[in-house]
Design a protein around this motif. Structure first.
Motif, PDB file in Angstrom:
ATOM      1  N   ILE A 143      -7.592   7.756   1.873  1.00  0.00           N
ATOM      2  CA  ILE A 143      -7.079   5.977   2.264  1.00  0.00           C
ATOM      3  C   ILE A 143      -5.824   5.907   2.517  1.00  0.00           C
ATOM      4  O   ILE A 143      -4.801   6.727   3.070  1.00  0.00           O
ATOM      5  N   SER A 144      -5.851   4.779   3.764  1.00  0.00           N
ATOM      6  CA  SER A 144      -4.798   4.893   4.657  1.00  0.00           C
ATOM      7  C   SER A 144      -3.398   4.433   3.478  1.00  0.00           C
ATOM      8  O   SER A 144      -3.479   3.887   3.124  1.00  0.00           O
ATOM      9  N   LYS A 159      -1.404   2.026   4.194  1.00  0.00           N
ATOM     10  CA  LYS A 159      -1.127   0.995   3.557  1.00  0.00           C
ATOM     11  C   LYS A 159      -1.634   0.610   2.093  1.00  0.00           C
ATOM     12  O   LYS A 159      -0.917   0.231   1.266  1.00  0.00           O
ATOM     13  N   ASN A 160      -2.815   0.924   2.013  1.00  0.00           N
ATOM     14  CA  ASN A 160      -3.465   0.962   0.420  1.00  0.00           C
ATOM     15  C   ASN A 160      -2.425   2.119   0.033  1.00  0.00           C
ATOM     16  O   ASN A 160      -2.425   1.608  -1.317  1.00  0.00           O
ATOM     17  N   ALA A 184       0.389  -0.203  -1.210  1.00  0.00           N
ATOM     18  CA  ALA A 184      -0.110  -1.106  -2.131  1.00  0.00           C
ATOM     19  C   ALA A 184       0.174  -1.029  -3.503  1.00  0.00           C
ATOM     20  O   ALA A 184      -0.144  -1.807  -3.858  1.00  0.00           O
ATOM     21  N   LEU A 185      -1.358  -0.023  -3.580  1.00  0.00           N
ATOM     22  CA  LEU A 185      -1.855   0.887  -5.103  1.00  0.00           C
ATOM     23  C   LEU A 185      -0.652   1.828  -6.239  1.00  0.00           C
ATOM     24  O   LEU A 185      -0.987   1.599  -7.463  1.00  0.00           O
ATOM     25  N   ALA A 220      -7.082  -8.004   3.497  1.00  0.00           N
ATOM     26  CA  ALA A 220      -6.180  -7.628   3.849  1.00  0.00           C
ATOM     27  C   ALA A 220      -4.250  -8.025   4.410  1.00  0.00           C
ATOM     28  O   ALA A 220      -3.472  -7.176   4.019  1.00  0.00           O
ATOM     29  N   ARG A 279      -3.740  -7.165   0.622  1.00  0.00           N
ATOM     30  CA  ARG A 279      -3.113  -5.433   0.751  1.00  0.00           C
ATOM     31  C   ARG A 279      -1.968  -5.746   1.052  1.00  0.00           C
ATOM     32  O   ARG A 279      -1.195  -4.697   0.809  1.00  0.00           O
ATOM     33  N   ASN A 280      -0.979  -6.512   2.678  1.00  0.00           N
ATOM     34  CA  ASN A 280       0.378  -6.824   3.222  1.00  0.00           C
ATOM     35  C   ASN A 280       0.603  -7.084   1.859  1.00  0.00           C
ATOM     36  O   ASN A 280       2.083  -6.509   2.053  1.00  0.00           O
TER      37      ASN A 280
END
Length: 355
Positions: A3-4, A6-7, A10-11, A86, A89-90
Motif C-alpha cells: 500500500i502506498s 498516501k493510501n 488516507a485509510l 486519486a 484519496r488526497n
C-alpha cells in the motif's frame, strides 16, 4: 500487495475514528492522561510560541490554506476530473492528518470528565431554584448597573480598550485560581481574530484555534459582552471543550473579577441564559421578572440584540447548522443547545455558594 504511503494515511482515518470513540468511553483515562497530563504541556508550549505575537498566527494559517486549496483546485481542475479516485484519496489523506492533529492538540478534551464532577456539583434543574437564583441575579445586576451609572435608566458603557479587557481577564484568572486552583492560567495567548467581520456574519463571538492554541475573540463585539467571551475562550484554552462548561468558566472569571464593570458583565451574561430558560417554560413569569430589570440593563441587552441583528444574513443558519453538527460529532449531544446547559451549572454552583 504493497500500500502506498498516501493510501495508508488516507485509510488510517477509519481506525483513528474508532480509537477516539473507544477512548471516549473512558473519561477518567482521558482526564488523567490527556486533559491533565499531556494537554497542559502542549497547550503551554504553543502559548509560549505564539502568545507574544500581537496578531493571530492561526488565522493567517487558515487564510493561507484556503488560498492554496482554491489555487490548487483551479489549476488542477482538468486532472482532478480525469483522476477522481486519486483526488478523493488526497482529500481523505488531508482529513486524516487534520483529524489526528486536532485530537492530538486539543480535541480529546471533548471526552474528559465533566467539570461538574471536578466541582462536586450535581447539575440543578429544579425550576423553583432557578427562579430564586434568577431573582438574585436580577438584584445583583441592577445593583451593579446603578453603582456604575448612578442612574437606573442608563446603559453601562465599559470604558476599557479591548487590550485592557484582555489584561483584566488575565488578572481575573489570577484571582479565580485562589478559589479554583485547577483554573490557573499563565503564558497568555488571547487575541482579536483577523476575521472578526466574517465571524460576526457567521454568528460567532470567538473560537479557540486548536492547531495554534490561540484564544480568538471577535473584535467587533460590544464591550458589554467582550469580557465574558474572553473568559470563555481562555476556558477552552485551559482544556474545557464543552460549551456549557466554558460559558460557566467565562461567567466565573468575569463575575469574580475585582472590577465592577466585569462583575456587571458577568451577572448580566448569566441572567440572559436564566431568563431564556424561564421564557421557554413560563412566559408570564418571564415577563414578571423582566419588568423588575432596570431600564439601563434592558438597554444593554438591546445593544447586543441590535448588534447581532445588524449582521443577520441568509448564510448564518447554515454556519450554525455546521457548527451544531460539529458539536454533536464531538460528544456534545445537544449541539448548539449545549450553550444553554450552563444554567443548571450556575444554579447548582450558587446553591453551594450563594451570590
Amino acid at each position: 500487495m504493497k500500500i502506498s504511503f498516501k493510501n495508508a494515511i488516507a485509510l488510517s482515518l477509519i481506525p483513528q475514528i474508532v480509537i477516539v470513540k473507544c477512548l471516549g468511553n473512558y473519561s477518567e483515562f482521558v482526564e488523567n492522561y490527556y486533559s491533565t497530563g499531556f494537554y497542559p504541556f502542549i497547550s503551554r508550549l504553543f502559548r509560549i510560541l505564539f502568545g507574544w505575537i500581537p496578531f493571530s498566527i492561526g488565522d493567517l494559517i487558515y487564510f493561507a490554506l484556503i488560498i492554496l486549496a482554491i489555487t490548487y483546485l483551479y489549476r488542477n481542475r482538468k486532472s482532478i476530473w480525469k483522476n477522481k479516485l486519486a483526488f478523493v484519496r488526497n482529500v481523505l489523506m488531508i482529513l486524516s492528518v487534520a483529524y489526528f492533529t486536532f485530537h492530538f492538540m486539543w480535541g480529546m478534551n471533548y471526552y474528559r470528565e465533566p467539570l461538574s464532577q471536578k466541582l462536586q456539583l450535581s447539575p440543578n434543574k429544579e425550576y423553583q431554584d432557578l427562579l430564586e437564583f434568577t431573582e438574585k441575579l436580577i438584584q445583583k445586576t441592577n445593583e451593579s448597573q446603578v453603582a456604575i451609572t448612578k442612574d437606573s435608566s442608563l446603559a453601562v458603557n465599559i470604558p476599557y480598550s479591548q487590550k485592557e479587557i484582555f489584561n483584566k481577564t488575565i488578572q481575573g484568572y489570577d484571582h479565580l485560581k485562589t478559589i479554583h486552583p485547577f483554573l490557573a492560567y499563565d503564558r497568555p495567548s488571547v487575541k482579536k481574530s483577523l476575521f472578526s467581520t466574517g465571524l460576526t456574519y457567521m454568528g460567532y463571538a470567538g473560537y479557540l484555534n486548536p492547531f495554534t492554541n490561540e484564544a480568538q475573540v471577535n473584535g467587533l463585539l460590544p464591550n458589554f459582552r467582550f469580557p465574558v467571551v474572553v473568559g470563555h475562550e481562555i476556558g477552552h484554552q485551559l482544556g474545557y471543550s464543552a460549551e456549557n462548561e466554558t460559558n460557566f468558566i467565562g461567567y466565573l472569571v468575569t463575575a469574580n473579577n475585582n472590577d465592577i464593570y466585569f462583575q456587571y458583565a458577568g451577572y448580566a451574561y448569566a441572567l440572559g441564559y436564566c431568563l431564556s430558560d424561564i421564557r421557554s417554560s413560563d412566559k408570564e413569569e418571564f415577563n414578571r421578572l423582566l419588568s423588575t430589570l432596570n431600564p439601563g440593563v434592558k438597554n444593554n441587552f438591546q445593544e447586543m440584540s441590535n448588534f447581532w441583528n445588524s449582521y443577520e444574513n441568509p448564510m448564518e443558519p447554515v454556519f450554525k447548522s455546521i457548527f451544531n453538527s460539529f458539536l454533536k460529532a464531538n460528544n456534545q449531544t445537544e449541539g448548539i443547545r449545549s450553550y444553554n446547559a450552563v444554567v443548571s451549572l450556575l444554579v447548582a454552583y450558587h446553591k453551594q455558594k450563594p451570590l
